[in-house]
Scaffold this active site. Structure first.
Site, PDB file in Angstrom:
ATOM      1  N   ASP A   7       0.881  -1.163   0.000  1.00  0.00           N
ATOM      2  CA  ASP A   7       0.000   0.000   0.000  1.00  0.00           C
ATOM      3  C   ASP A   7       0.923   1.218   0.000  1.00  0.00           C
ATOM      4  O   ASP A   7       1.514   1.553   1.025  1.00  0.00           O
ATOM      5  CB  ASP A   7      -0.900   0.000   1.232  1.00  0.00           C
ATOM      6  CG  ASP A   7      -1.863   1.172   1.247  1.00  0.00           C
ATOM      7  OD1 ASP A   7      -2.248   1.644   0.153  1.00  0.00           O
ATOM      8  OD2 ASP A   7      -2.223   1.630   2.345  1.00  0.00           O
ATOM      9  N   GLU A  67      -1.223  -1.387  -4.897  1.00  0.00           N
ATOM     10  CA  GLU A  67      -2.486  -0.692  -5.137  1.00  0.00           C
ATOM     11  C   GLU A  67      -2.277   0.447  -6.126  1.00  0.00           C
ATOM     12  O   GLU A  67      -1.315   1.204  -6.019  1.00  0.00           O
ATOM     13  CB  GLU A  67      -3.052  -0.146  -3.832  1.00  0.00           C
ATOM     14  CG  GLU A  67      -4.451   0.440  -4.021  1.00  0.00           C
ATOM     15  CD  GLU A  67      -5.098   0.842  -2.723  1.00  0.00           C
ATOM     16  OE1 GLU A  67      -6.168   0.302  -2.421  1.00  0.00           O
ATOM     17  OE2 GLU A  67      -4.532   1.691  -2.014  1.00  0.00           O
ATOM     18  N   ASP A 140      -2.615   1.014   6.896  1.00  0.00           N
ATOM     19  CA  ASP A 140      -1.865   0.749   5.666  1.00  0.00           C
ATOM     20  C   ASP A 140      -1.361  -0.694   5.619  1.00  0.00           C
ATOM     21  O   ASP A 140      -1.223  -1.278   4.549  1.00  0.00           O
ATOM     22  CB  ASP A 140      -0.667   1.704   5.555  1.00  0.00           C
ATOM     23  CG  ASP A 140      -1.063   3.143   5.807  1.00  0.00           C
ATOM     24  OD1 ASP A 140      -1.197   3.898   4.834  1.00  0.00           O
ATOM     25  OD2 ASP A 140      -1.263   3.498   6.983  1.00  0.00           O
TER      26      ASP A 140
END
Length: 166
Positions: A7, A67, A140
């Site tokens: 992330d 992501e 996260d």
């Protein structure tokens, strides 16, 4: 098969490494790379790059899932996170680790089965799917594990999925 989920961020990069053996999925390692706000962007990027190199060298992931960025408001934040994402992708590319990208919608659907799932729902599903006692913190980290789980679910369809592989 070891999958490293990432992330991306400039202040906090969440990471989650999962391993699939047969039908069993287990967490190997998870945590975050954090940089201090007072440092220059170039120093923070260097710290992220070096930490990513150590992660990849230490845990030898077979594939990395990251992501895709989605920003609708703060352009400045989008640029700095994009730069962090760039050094993250570079670290994997230099190590020869294949990179795959997923949108937040794909992550929500893969982990919860619902594209409009709330963050808490995703975090709870990550906890349940990986049989963790607690939800990983900061958020996260749970997001990174969710990205790794998403890739594990998409792996059989990679050849037919458009725009997933970079």
């Amino acid at each position: 098969m070891r999958i490293l989920g990432i992330d991306p961020g400039i202040a906090i990069v969440g990471f989650g490494l999962i391993e699939k053996t047969g039908s069993r999925i287990r967490p190997v390692q998870y945590g975050s790379i954090q940089t201090q706000a007072g440092l220059t962007v170039s120093v923070r990027l260097k710290q992220i790059f070096e930490a990513m190199q150590r992660l990849i060298e230490t845990y030898q992931p077979d594939e990395m899932a990251v992501e895709k960025l989605f920003f609708n408001r703060n352009v400045t934040t989008a640029f700095t996170v994009g730069q962090a994402r760039g050094v993250i992708l570079l670290s994997a590319e230099m190590a020869g680790v294949p990179i795959y990208e997923y949108t937040p919608l794909q992550v929500k659907q893969a982990v919860t089965g619902y594209g409009a799932a709330e963050k808490k729902q995703i975090q709870e599903m990550v906890r349940l799917l990986l049989r963790l006692k607690e939800t990983p913190k900061p958020d996260d980290v749970a997001d990174a594990l969710a990205i790794a789980l998403t890739h594990e679910q998409f792996r059989p369809y990679i050849d037919i999925a458009e725009g997933v592989r970079t």
